[in-house]
Design a protein around this motif. Sequence first.
Motif, PDB file in Angstrom:
ATOM      1  N   UNK A  22       0.577  -1.403   0.055  1.00 56.27           N
ATOM      2  CA  UNK A  22      -0.602  -0.061  -0.378  1.00 56.27           C
ATOM      3  C   UNK A  22       0.746   1.149  -0.426  1.00 56.27           C
ATOM      4  N   UNK A  23       1.747   0.958   0.646  1.00 59.75           N
ATOM      5  CA  UNK A  23       2.949   2.364   0.893  1.00 59.75           C
ATOM      6  C   UNK A  23       3.493   2.795  -0.517  1.00 59.75           C
ATOM      7  N   UNK A  24       3.660   1.433  -1.254  1.00 57.79           N
ATOM      8  CA  UNK A  24       4.091   1.463  -2.619  1.00 57.79           C
ATOM      9  C   UNK A  24       3.673   2.570  -2.999  1.00 57.79           C
ATOM     10  N   UNK A  25       1.963   1.455  -3.524  1.00 61.76           N
ATOM     11  CA  UNK A  25       1.312   2.272  -4.514  1.00 61.76           C
ATOM     12  C   UNK A  25       1.192   3.913  -4.018  1.00 61.76           C
ATOM     13  N   UNK A  26       1.108   4.079  -2.951  1.00 60.10           N
ATOM     14  CA  UNK A  26       0.805   5.835  -2.392  1.00 60.10           C
ATOM     15  C   UNK A  26       1.401   6.582  -2.812  1.00 60.10           C
TER      16      UNK A  26
ATOM     17  N   UNK B  25      17.116  10.436  -1.821  1.00 61.19           N
ATOM     18  CA  UNK B  25      16.945   8.727  -1.453  1.00 61.19           C
ATOM     19  C   UNK B  25      16.385   8.963  -0.493  1.00 61.19           C
ATOM     20  N   UNK B  26      16.551  10.186   0.524  1.00 62.50           N
ATOM     21  CA  UNK B  26      15.247  10.151   1.744  1.00 62.50           C
ATOM     22  C   UNK B  26      13.925  10.096   1.167  1.00 62.50           C
ATOM     23  N   UNK B  27      13.466  10.357   0.364  1.00 64.52           N
ATOM     24  CA  UNK B  27      11.887  10.569  -0.425  1.00 64.52           C
ATOM     25  C   UNK B  27      11.814   9.489  -1.150  1.00 64.52           C
ATOM     26  N   UNK B  28      12.853   8.693  -1.044  1.00 60.55           N
ATOM     27  CA  UNK B  28      12.426   7.194  -2.115  1.00 60.55           C
ATOM     28  C   UNK B  28      12.117   6.043  -1.421  1.00 60.55           C
ATOM     29  N   UNK B  29      13.366   6.596  -0.004  1.00 57.94           N
ATOM     30  CA  UNK B  29      13.042   5.909   1.288  1.00 57.94           C
ATOM     31  C   UNK B  29      11.709   5.654   2.065  1.00 57.94           C
ATOM     32  N   UNK B  30      11.830   6.615   2.558  1.00 52.65           N
ATOM     33  CA  UNK B  30      10.030   6.952   3.703  1.00 52.65           C
ATOM     34  C   UNK B  30       9.126   7.394   2.425  1.00 52.65           C
ATOM     35  N   UNK B  31       9.142   7.873   1.128  1.00 52.04           N
ATOM     36  CA  UNK B  31       7.864   7.604   0.744  1.00 52.04           C
ATOM     37  C   UNK B  31       7.263   7.165  -0.504  1.00 52.04           C
ATOM     38  N   UNK B  32       8.814   6.024  -1.192  1.00 52.19           N
ATOM     39  CA  UNK B  32       8.280   5.047  -2.625  1.00 52.19           C
ATOM     40  C   UNK B  32       7.643   6.733  -3.936  1.00 52.19           C
ATOM     41  N   UNK B  33       8.241   7.325  -3.903  1.00 50.24           N
ATOM     42  CA  UNK B  33       7.890   8.512  -4.786  1.00 50.24           C
ATOM     43  C   UNK B  33       7.650   7.906  -5.969  1.00 50.24           C
ATOM     44  N   UNK B  34       7.143   8.797  -6.670  1.00 51.35           N
ATOM     45  CA  UNK B  34       6.597   7.550  -8.568  1.00 51.35           C
ATOM     46  C   UNK B  34       7.032   8.702  -9.622  1.00 51.35           C
ATOM     47  N   UNK B  35       6.932  10.165  -9.104  1.00 48.38           N
ATOM     48  CA  UNK B  35       7.281  10.588 -10.319  1.00 48.38           C
ATOM     49  C   UNK B  35       7.696  12.495 -10.023  1.00 48.38           C
ATOM     50  N   UNK B  36       8.871  12.875 -10.396  1.00 47.62           N
ATOM     51  CA  UNK B  36       9.777  14.412 -10.505  1.00 47.62           C
ATOM     52  C   UNK B  36       8.797  15.425 -11.335  1.00 47.62           C
ATOM     53  N   UNK B  37       8.643  16.682 -10.740  1.00 53.28           N
ATOM     54  CA  UNK B  37       8.292  17.960 -11.698  1.00 53.28           C
ATOM     55  C   UNK B  37       9.194  18.994 -11.996  1.00 53.28           C
ATOM     56  N   UNK B  38       9.825  19.255 -12.581  1.00 52.54           N
ATOM     57  CA  UNK B  38      10.493  20.346 -12.630  1.00 52.54           C
ATOM     58  C   UNK B  38      12.397  20.392 -12.210  1.00 52.54           C
ATOM     59  N   UNK B  39      12.255  18.805 -12.907  1.00 53.94           N
ATOM     60  CA  UNK B  39      13.965  18.352 -12.124  1.00 53.94           C
ATOM     61  C   UNK B  39      14.883  19.635 -12.432  1.00 53.94           C
ATOM     62  N   UNK B  40      14.925  19.779 -13.355  1.00 55.39           N
ATOM     63  CA  UNK B  40      15.406  20.713 -14.213  1.00 55.39           C
ATOM     64  C   UNK B  40      15.549  21.906 -14.291  1.00 55.39           C
TER      65      UNK B  40
END
Length: 777
Positions: A36-40, A66-81
């Motif tokens: 469920x955490x990975x889905x969210x 690394x922190x966002x991936x570990x804690x939130x399992x994020x799927x997308x990023x916006x405006x990285x560049x």
Amino acid sequence: MATLLSPKVQAQKLPYKNGTLPTEQRVKDLLGRMTVEEKVGQLSKLLGWDMYEKKGKYVGVSDKLKKAVKEQHIGLLWATLRADPWTQKTLLNGLTPTEAARATNAIQRYMLDSTRLGIPLLLSEEAPHGHMAIGATVFPTAIGQASTWNPDLIQRMASTIAQETYAVGGKNGYGPVLDLARDPRWSRTEETYGEDPYLIAQMGSAMIRGFQGEKLGQQDKIIGTLKHFVAYAAPDGGHNGESVSFGERSLRQYFLPPFERAVKSGAGSVMTAYNSIDGIPCSANPWLLKDILRKDWGFKGFVVSDLLSISGLNGGHATAATAAEAASQSIHAGLDVDLSGSGYGPNLLQAVQQGLVEPAVLDTAVARVLRMKFNLGLFDRPYVDEKLVAQKVATAQNRSVARQVARESIILLKNEQNILPLSKSLKRIAVIGPNADNGYNQLGDYTAPQAEGKVQTVLTGIRSTLGKGTQVDYVKGCAIRDTANSNIPAAVAAAEQADAVVLILGGSSARDFKTSYQATGAANVDPNTVSDMESGEGFDRVSLDMMGDQLKLMKAIRATGKPVVLVTIMGRPLNLNWAAEHIPAIVNAWYPGQEGGLAIADVLFGDYNPAGRLPISVPRSVGQLPVHYNHTKPKHHDYVEMSAKPLYAFGYGLSYSKFEYSNLQVGLTEGAADFVCTVSFDIENKGSAAGDEVAQLYVVDEVSSVVTPIMQLKQFERKTIAAGNKERYTFQLGKEDLKLWNANNVWKTEKGKFKLLIGASSDDIRLKGEMELKKDY
């Protein structure tokens, strides 16, 4: 034997890793393996510019990622560049295009190698008039793009933007903006294609075709995100993000059609608007997101919130008591992805755990994101080729496209006694004004920092066009807003010495590092800090007058008696009443992008014959607003103080040539289920120079069961006609073009008479015909 296989080989055996399997099978398999955490986490799109670190030549992932991936399992990023004063990324600490590719590759490598399931991120980038990243090509803003009235050119431009974005790792471009701009006091007018649903639909679908190509996942192509769903550009009082008061019929007939057209052109993503409509926030509106978007139009992509708009439900809108409730409202309404990571994230997880969100609803949203990732080829081709970046970003060919869009967007509003084009044999010319030599002021909002010399200003354009035979004197005269350092006497002195004056005034959306910004990126308006910025997100106006000492400067220059050409560089229609009465020639360039100065010089000196047309009416007064040409019947009557008509009407624009319309023919064939009305006519170039003419077909539904517009644009075409030549224009209308949302809430094309008006603008009709339908369709 299988136990001896390496983890990587085993991973290749997993169905979702197998590129030969159908997408749906891969989605189902991966979804079944996720917690469920990975889905969210897959629904969280975080701000990306802190997700890389740059140390000398090294570019890699940051601890924040690394922190966002570990804690939130994020799927997308916006405006990285993204780079601008809000992100605090400059030419020094931001990324060159090659470094940008290195950064996105490092991010994807980390996701594939250091996470349990190896799901790549979908990287979304701002791309409305060029990729908003250092080194990318900057095109005219949308209001200028619309002024070309040339969808084919805009498709070519979008294809160029897609190529530049894809080359550095972006797979999703934010744009096009399909908002119907009916109140130019609103700060984001420059980001729109103007006031007309048909023109916006043509431009928006051209952008989607250019961005996305024939099929999702093509090389050099990205998916577009349609903004802002819906009716965002007509807020009460012109206040950005505030409530909107329209009924269902207005929404269906005017505000929704541009989105429908772009969705049916294959748009991969749609963004909700900040505003509420009739009391329902757009980010929690199931009628919009489920009934209209998915059921009626068959939209297959994913819906993303605008930045922090989910938090707006338990914030400014106050329709939810808690953040978990806000997350529940949005996801149940059909909003899939949270732009910020703070609207869903822990709040959505809490809502799931509390039973406020059903597991099937969560799975549906996650499946939409995964499906898009598979279709874009992210699992099979997650990296970009860093060696190819220089061949694809900021090339000479891309610059030439930017110059052509700028040329075609320029609108000749006035040309008394044919003062234009100016002669190249003038001995001395004065170039005056705050927008004459300020590169950032001609680029518009959503623009990255630019390297010295990259932006071609009007002054550099004039100097390069005239060469050494003409003395070109430049005096700024005044700023856009600040009156503390005006030097009008110096400008007057330069004008008095000149054979002709080019005066460049208007507005600016140029962000500076002194301005503070809200969490959404909108600027905070500080009365004590006087930057040039008077337009762009957050800069709503109460008047449309030119700010600072600009009118004072214009009057002083005119008083010299020298021939004066006014060039306006601006993001919204401004008050041109005095100029229209007193200045012999007026050229409007909106925000013409990095090649804008060259394009303007091309027009001023006759190397390009202007043919841009207004996509939005220029009012005489804010007291007339709204003043769009296609208001519903009856016709407006005049005010006590002035005409009800705008100063310059929708579709208006002059040329150095004269065009004559003739030989109208109307043919109608009625069938059982549809009809075809063919409208054809000739246009002859009576001038001495080749030029483009934008022919426009407007329709009036003479009697209808519900109130319809006094006239409505239905077709247009821009064609080049050689001097002395004649071209045939042909338009076809069917039931889809003339339908209305009737009193029974059903689409119907009603029988009866329709006036057919052909002209050079909405208030310059040259030919009139009519058509009568004998039955309903």
